[in-house]
Design a protein around this motif. Structure first.
Motif, PDB file in Angstrom:
ATOM      1  N   ARG A 157       0.834  -1.210   0.000  1.00  0.00           N
ATOM      2  CA  ARG A 157       0.000   0.000   0.000  1.00  0.00           C
ATOM      3  C   ARG A 157       0.863   1.252   0.000  1.00  0.00           C
ATOM      4  N   ARG A 158       1.903   1.271   0.845  1.00  0.00           N
ATOM      5  CA  ARG A 158       2.797   2.445   0.874  1.00  0.00           C
ATOM      6  C   ARG A 158       3.521   2.610  -0.451  1.00  0.00           C
ATOM      7  N   LEU A 159       3.870   1.485  -1.085  1.00  0.00           N
ATOM      8  CA  LEU A 159       4.553   1.573  -2.381  1.00  0.00           C
ATOM      9  C   LEU A 159       3.635   2.178  -3.436  1.00  0.00           C
ATOM     10  N   ARG A 160       2.356   1.783  -3.455  1.00  0.00           N
ATOM     11  CA  ARG A 160       1.417   2.344  -4.430  1.00  0.00           C
ATOM     12  C   ARG A 160       1.188   3.824  -4.186  1.00  0.00           C
ATOM     13  N   GLU A 161       1.175   4.238  -2.921  1.00  0.00           N
ATOM     14  CA  GLU A 161       0.991   5.655  -2.617  1.00  0.00           C
ATOM     15  C   GLU A 161       2.221   6.465  -3.015  1.00  0.00           C
ATOM     16  N   ARG A 162       3.398   5.886  -2.872  1.00  0.00           N
ATOM     17  CA  ARG A 162       4.634   6.607  -3.203  1.00  0.00           C
ATOM     18  C   ARG A 162       4.884   6.628  -4.703  1.00  0.00           C
ATOM     19  N   LEU A 163       4.533   5.530  -5.396  1.00  0.00           N
ATOM     20  CA  LEU A 163       4.775   5.427  -6.836  1.00  0.00           C
ATOM     21  C   LEU A 163       3.476   5.058  -7.548  1.00  0.00           C
ATOM     22  N   PRO A 164       2.502   5.939  -7.592  1.00  0.00           N
ATOM     23  CA  PRO A 164       1.236   5.592  -8.258  1.00  0.00           C
ATOM     24  C   PRO A 164       1.447   5.357  -9.747  1.00  0.00           C
ATOM     25  N   HIS A 165       0.783   4.334 -10.265  1.00  0.00           N
ATOM     26  CA  HIS A 165       0.885   4.032 -11.692  1.00  0.00           C
ATOM     27  C   HIS A 165      -0.091   4.922 -12.461  1.00  0.00           C
ATOM     28  N   PRO A 166       0.310   5.451 -13.635  1.00  0.00           N
ATOM     29  CA  PRO A 166      -0.588   6.370 -14.358  1.00  0.00           C
ATOM     30  C   PRO A 166      -1.898   5.728 -14.797  1.00  0.00           C
ATOM     31  N   LEU A 167      -1.906   4.418 -15.030  1.00  0.00           N
ATOM     32  CA  LEU A 167      -3.137   3.741 -15.449  1.00  0.00           C
ATOM     33  C   LEU A 167      -3.792   2.976 -14.321  1.00  0.00           C
ATOM     34  N   ASP A 168      -3.002   2.481 -13.377  1.00  0.00           N
ATOM     35  CA  ASP A 168      -3.522   1.658 -12.293  1.00  0.00           C
ATOM     36  C   ASP A 168      -3.269   2.324 -10.948  1.00  0.00           C
ATOM     37  N   GLY A 169      -3.485   3.624 -10.883  1.00  0.00           N
ATOM     38  CA  GLY A 169      -3.295   4.350  -9.642  1.00  0.00           C
ATOM     39  C   GLY A 169      -4.362   3.995  -8.631  1.00  0.00           C
ATOM     40  N   PRO A 170      -4.523   4.791  -7.580  1.00  0.00           N
ATOM     41  CA  PRO A 170      -5.545   4.496  -6.575  1.00  0.00           C
ATOM     42  C   PRO A 170      -6.924   4.364  -7.220  1.00  0.00           C
ATOM     43  N   SER A 171      -7.631   3.313  -6.827  1.00  0.00           N
ATOM     44  CA  SER A 171      -8.952   3.057  -7.388  1.00  0.00           C
ATOM     45  C   SER A 171      -9.967   4.074  -6.887  1.00  0.00           C
ATOM     46  N   PRO A 172     -10.910   4.506  -7.737  1.00  0.00           N
ATOM     47  CA  PRO A 172     -11.988   5.381  -7.247  1.00  0.00           C
ATOM     48  C   PRO A 172     -12.797   4.664  -6.171  1.00  0.00           C
ATOM     49  N   PRO A 173     -13.464   5.397  -5.285  1.00  0.00           N
ATOM     50  CA  PRO A 173     -14.288   4.754  -4.255  1.00  0.00           C
ATOM     51  C   PRO A 173     -15.370   3.879  -4.878  1.00  0.00           C
ATOM     52  N   ALA A 174     -15.790   2.872  -4.136  1.00  0.00           N
ATOM     53  CA  ALA A 174     -16.783   1.926  -4.646  1.00  0.00           C
ATOM     54  C   ALA A 174     -18.084   2.626  -5.012  1.00  0.00           C
ATOM     55  N   GLU A 175     -18.512   3.581  -4.192  1.00  0.00           N
ATOM     56  CA  GLU A 175     -19.774   4.269  -4.484  1.00  0.00           C
ATOM     57  C   GLU A 175     -19.672   5.083  -5.766  1.00  0.00           C
ATOM     58  N   THR A 176     -18.497   5.634  -6.039  1.00  0.00           N
ATOM     59  CA  THR A 176     -18.300   6.364  -7.290  1.00  0.00           C
ATOM     60  C   THR A 176     -18.434   5.430  -8.487  1.00  0.00           C
ATOM     61  N   LEU A 177     -17.838   4.253  -8.376  1.00  0.00           N
ATOM     62  CA  LEU A 177     -17.921   3.277  -9.462  1.00  0.00           C
ATOM     63  C   LEU A 177     -19.347   2.779  -9.650  1.00  0.00           C
ATOM     64  N   LEU A 178     -20.057   2.537  -8.548  1.00  0.00           N
ATOM     65  CA  LEU A 178     -21.447   2.088  -8.647  1.00  0.00           C
ATOM     66  C   LEU A 178     -22.330   3.169  -9.267  1.00  0.00           C
ATOM     67  N   ALA A 179     -22.032   4.435  -8.971  1.00  0.00           N
ATOM     68  CA  ALA A 179     -22.791   5.531  -9.580  1.00  0.00           C
ATOM     69  C   ALA A 179     -22.545   5.587 -11.086  1.00  0.00           C
ATOM     70  N   ARG A 180     -21.321   5.306 -11.511  1.00  0.00           N
ATOM     71  CA  ARG A 180     -21.023   5.284 -12.944  1.00  0.00           C
ATOM     72  C   ARG A 180     -21.759   4.137 -13.635  1.00  0.00           C
ATOM     73  N   ILE A 181     -21.858   3.001 -12.961  1.00  0.00           N
ATOM     74  CA  ILE A 181     -22.580   1.869 -13.533  1.00  0.00           C
ATOM     75  C   ILE A 181     -24.070   2.185 -13.647  1.00  0.00           C
ATOM     76  N   ALA A 182     -24.623   2.837 -12.625  1.00  0.00           N
ATOM     77  CA  ALA A 182     -26.035   3.202 -12.670  1.00  0.00           C
ATOM     78  C   ALA A 182     -26.303   4.240 -13.757  1.00  0.00           C
ATOM     79  N   ALA A 183     -25.370   5.175 -13.938  1.00  0.00           N
ATOM     80  CA  ALA A 183     -25.547   6.222 -14.946  1.00  0.00           C
ATOM     81  C   ALA A 183     -25.374   5.698 -16.356  1.00  0.00           C
ATOM     82  N   ALA A 184     -24.795   4.511 -16.503  1.00  0.00           N
ATOM     83  CA  ALA A 184     -24.575   3.956 -17.839  1.00  0.00           C
ATOM     84  C   ALA A 184     -25.870   3.518 -18.504  1.00  0.00           C
ATOM     85  N   GLY A 185     -26.945   3.423 -17.720  1.00  0.00           N
ATOM     86  CA  GLY A 185     -28.241   3.066 -18.285  1.00  0.00           C
ATOM     87  C   GLY A 185     -28.532   1.577 -18.201  1.00  0.00           C
TER      88      GLY A 185
END
Length: 261
Positions: A157-185
């Motif tokens: 976890r500390r390694l990911r925070e120190r060296l975030p990957h440009p494509l696989d950085g910290p994941s968005p919160p679960a509720e944010t992802l669920l809101a995107r799924i709901a908004a997809a129709g």
């Protein structure tokens, strides 16, 4: 007779002496057998896999099981990243690996169990031999992409925070992802759904009950992404959802479930 070394937990040494080595590992095309490595002149190269195997949680110290195989015994030999390893006699596998300038990362797979009579001896080995992660990993900047990082590993976890990957950085919160799924129709835009499911796949747990409806999505790519998302979750019920996807009408989805298992 060709001599190989199989590294295993010391706790299983009495069983190995009594019954041999079980065909518990999976090789190419789902074959079951035993991984080993030729006995070379270099002690370090012979036992190169020890630290990498210990990194995956082997119980207690490891021991080296020396096994003798007939020279004509068919085995698979090649580097671990090669998905099309060559089938050769055991003696030829020893010859090929011994002739390499750098045999690190190579392995031999015996597509059957090792019989008790083929166990030559069992001995203790130092627990610090070999490489970790990959050959030449020491001294290089660690990669924190989803494919390279070790989930739950020490300091990950500390390694990911120190060296975030440009494509696989910290994941968005679960509720944010669920809101995107709901908004997809309904049934939902496949591209948007697969992008959200990608981030769910980086988690160890998740709200599978709020994603289960995607198992009926008409796009097989979405169902495939759903399988990858929940395939390694420890959330109760995720295994049942994976069982459901195992009977999916699309062969690609069924293959994904088989790979996850």
């Amino acid at each position: 007779m060709a001599m190989f070394v199989h590294l295993t937990s010391a706790a299983g040494a009495p069983r190995v002496r009594r019954s041999g080595i079980r065909a518990a590992s999976h090789g190419q095309d789902g074959a079951r057998g035993v991984y080993c490595f030729p006995v070379l002149r270099s002690y370090t190269l012979t036992h190169q896999w020890l630290r990498e195997l210990a990194r995956f949680g082997g119980r207690g110290p490891f021991v080296a099981v020396h096994i003798r195989l007939d020279d004509d015994q068919p085995v698979l030999a090649g580097p671990y990243w090669d998905r099309a390893q060559a089938t050769v006699p055991a003696a030829e596998a020893v010859r090929r690996i011994a002739a390499l300038d750098d045999p690190r990362g190579w392995e031999v797979f015996v597509p059957r169990a090792v019989r008790p009579g083929e166990v030559h001896r069992i001995r203790a080995v130092p627990q610090v031999a070999g490489w970790r992660y990959r050959p030449d990993a020491h001294g290089t900047r660690p990669c924190t992409c989803f494919g390279c990082r070790v989930r739950g590993g020490y300091g990950s976890r500390r390694l990911r925070e120190r060296l975030p990957h440009p494509l696989d950085g910290p994941s968005p919160p679960a509720e944010t992802l669920l809101a995107r799924i709901a908004a997809a129709g309904d049934p939902g835009d496949p591209a948007e759904l697969k992008d959200a499911l990608y981030w769910f796949a980086t988690r160890r747990r998740g709200p599978f009950d709020r994603l289960a409806h995607l198992a009926d999505h008409p796009d097989p790519g979405v169902r495939d992404s759903l399988a990858w998302a929940v395939g390694r979750w420890s959330t109760p019920g995720a295994a049942a959802l994976l069982d459901r996807l195992a009977d999916d009408p699309d062969p690609g989805v069924r293959e994904t479930v088989a790979d996850l298992r």
